[in-house]
Scaffold this active site. Structure first.
Site, PDB file in Angstrom:
ATOM      1  N   THR A   4     -41.112  -2.677  38.451  1.00 43.88           N
ATOM      2  CA  THR A   4     -42.286  -3.499  38.741  1.00 43.88           C
ATOM      3  C   THR A   4     -42.243  -4.090  40.143  1.00 43.88           C
ATOM      4  O   THR A   4     -43.250  -4.593  40.643  1.00 43.88           O
ATOM      5  CB  THR A   4     -42.428  -4.653  37.721  1.00 43.88           C
ATOM      6  OG1 THR A   4     -41.266  -5.487  37.793  1.00 43.88           O
ATOM      7  CG2 THR A   4     -42.598  -4.110  36.303  1.00 43.88           C
ATOM      8  N   ASN A  56     -36.722  -4.688  26.856  1.00 46.45           N
ATOM      9  CA  ASN A  56     -35.647  -5.509  27.403  1.00 46.45           C
ATOM     10  C   ASN A  56     -34.330  -4.766  27.244  1.00 46.45           C
ATOM     11  O   ASN A  56     -33.837  -4.584  26.132  1.00 46.45           O
ATOM     12  CB  ASN A  56     -35.593  -6.854  26.676  1.00 46.45           C
ATOM     13  CG  ASN A  56     -34.655  -7.835  27.365  1.00 46.45           C
ATOM     14  OD1 ASN A  56     -33.683  -7.438  28.020  1.00 46.45           O
ATOM     15  ND2 ASN A  56     -34.926  -9.115  27.217  1.00 46.45           N
ATOM     16  N   ASN A  66     -32.581   2.022  37.341  1.00 47.12           N
ATOM     17  CA  ASN A  66     -32.547   1.027  38.418  1.00 47.12           C
ATOM     18  C   ASN A  66     -32.381  -0.396  37.900  1.00 47.12           C
ATOM     19  O   ASN A  66     -31.800  -1.233  38.579  1.00 47.12           O
ATOM     20  CB  ASN A  66     -33.838   1.133  39.236  1.00 47.12           C
ATOM     21  CG  ASN A  66     -34.042  -0.057  40.148  1.00 47.12           C
ATOM     22  OD1 ASN A  66     -33.387  -0.204  41.172  1.00 47.12           O
ATOM     23  ND2 ASN A  66     -34.965  -0.939  39.770  1.00 47.12           N
ATOM     24  N   TYR A  71     -20.986  -8.548  38.068  1.00 49.12           N
ATOM     25  CA  TYR A  71     -21.973  -7.561  38.508  1.00 49.12           C
ATOM     26  C   TYR A  71     -21.277  -6.371  39.156  1.00 49.12           C
ATOM     27  O   TYR A  71     -21.578  -5.211  38.848  1.00 49.12           O
ATOM     28  CB  TYR A  71     -22.936  -8.226  39.495  1.00 49.12           C
ATOM     29  CG  TYR A  71     -23.960  -7.286  40.097  1.00 49.12           C
ATOM     30  CD1 TYR A  71     -25.057  -6.869  39.360  1.00 49.12           C
ATOM     31  CD2 TYR A  71     -23.831  -6.834  41.413  1.00 49.12           C
ATOM     32  CE1 TYR A  71     -26.005  -6.014  39.921  1.00 49.12           C
ATOM     33  CE2 TYR A  71     -24.765  -5.987  41.974  1.00 49.12           C
ATOM     34  CZ  TYR A  71     -25.850  -5.574  41.226  1.00 49.12           C
ATOM     35  OH  TYR A  71     -26.783  -4.732  41.775  1.00 49.12           O
ATOM     36  N   ILE A  82     -30.644  -5.422  50.664  1.00 52.69           N
ATOM     37  CA  ILE A  82     -32.020  -4.941  50.740  1.00 52.69           C
ATOM     38  C   ILE A  82     -32.961  -6.130  50.566  1.00 52.69           C
ATOM     39  O   ILE A  82     -32.736  -6.994  49.707  1.00 52.69           O
ATOM     40  CB  ILE A  82     -32.303  -3.888  49.648  1.00 52.69           C
ATOM     41  CG1 ILE A  82     -31.273  -2.743  49.720  1.00 52.69           C
ATOM     42  CG2 ILE A  82     -33.714  -3.351  49.777  1.00 52.69           C
ATOM     43  CD1 ILE A  82     -31.300  -1.931  50.993  1.00 52.69           C
TER      44      ILE A  82
END
Length: 242
Positions: free
Chosen positions: A15, A60, A83, A148, A181
């Site tokens: 999105t 989700n 992604n 992460y 990014i």
């Protein structure tokens, strides 16, 4: 070149940011694209409205059963771009069972479950493209992103294992590792000029990338032109990993 006419793609977390840029690029080259979000169908629809020949879907990925829920909306696809991810900043003392599970379930568990769900059709048709979006944190550790980074390293190991296992079916599996990014995810952190200067000083190119710097690599890996590339990690970070 890079003609995806007749191909169907699912891009998770598309999105906004990198996912949106990839979804838009694949659609521009002929693919029908499923634009995915986690919690807001309205957000999915707004993003999809900006991409020709796309369909909004929602699930989700931190929840059990997410792969089946998503598959029921998309059916089989030829291209799977994973992604979507969760990134929670904080040092070791801030890691809780809840935020660890959120990152691990979205970034690792759903990767395995979605691959398992969608790869069956790819095997049957002897064609498939699977692209996962990793991170420069696989190479350049940040104490605030330890969980992460661990999930992205696990994901890369999965890429290499799967690539070897299913190459004979005409399926390629690759990873793209972006550096810094300019996306909504990084907007808050980079709004601090002192922190921004510190981060940029670690990038040999001297500046952050944009989502459109990542999309062409995904296009290559999803196309016939990328048929001989599998099990690799394409690092796009302005040299930050060096």
């Amino acid at each position: 070149m890079f003609d995806l006419t007749g191909k169907t793609a699912l891009v998770t977390g598309s999105t906004q940011g990198i996912g949106f840029a990839i979804a838009k690029t694949l659609a521009e080259h002929g693919a029908k694209v499923f634009v995915h979000g986690a919690t807001s169908m309205e957000k999915c629809e707004k993003a999809s409205a900006k991409i020709e020949n796309s369909v909004p879907v929602m699930a989700n990925l931190s929840e059990s059963g997410c792969a089946q829920k998503l598959y029921e909306q998309t059916g089989d696809v030829d291209i799977l771009v994973l992604n979507a991810s969760v990134q929670i900043r904080g040092g070791l003392e801030s890691v809780t069972d809840e935020n660890f599970a959120s990152q691990f379930n979205t970034n690792v568990r759903s990767t395995m479950q979605l691959t398992e769900k969608y790869v069956q059709h790819m095997k049957e048709q002897k064609f498939g493209r699977i692209v996962m979006i990793g991170s420069v944190n696989q190479y350049k550790q940040n104490p605030q992103l330890m969980v992460y980074a661990a999930t992205k390293s696990a994901q890369m190991n999965f890429v290499q294992t799967m690539a070897r296992e299913i190459a004979g079916f005409g399926i390629t599996v690759n990873n793209i590792a972006p550096g810094v990014i300019l996306t909504p995810r990084n907007e808050s952190a980079l709004s601090d000029e002192e922190y921004k200067a510190k981060i940029y000083s670690k990038i040999p190119c001297g500046y952050a990338g944009i989502a459109e710097d990542i999309a062409p690599a995904a296009l290559l890996l999803c196309s016939d032109e990328g048929r001989y590339i599998t099990g690799t990690d394409m690092i796009i970070d302005g040299g930050m990993h060096l």
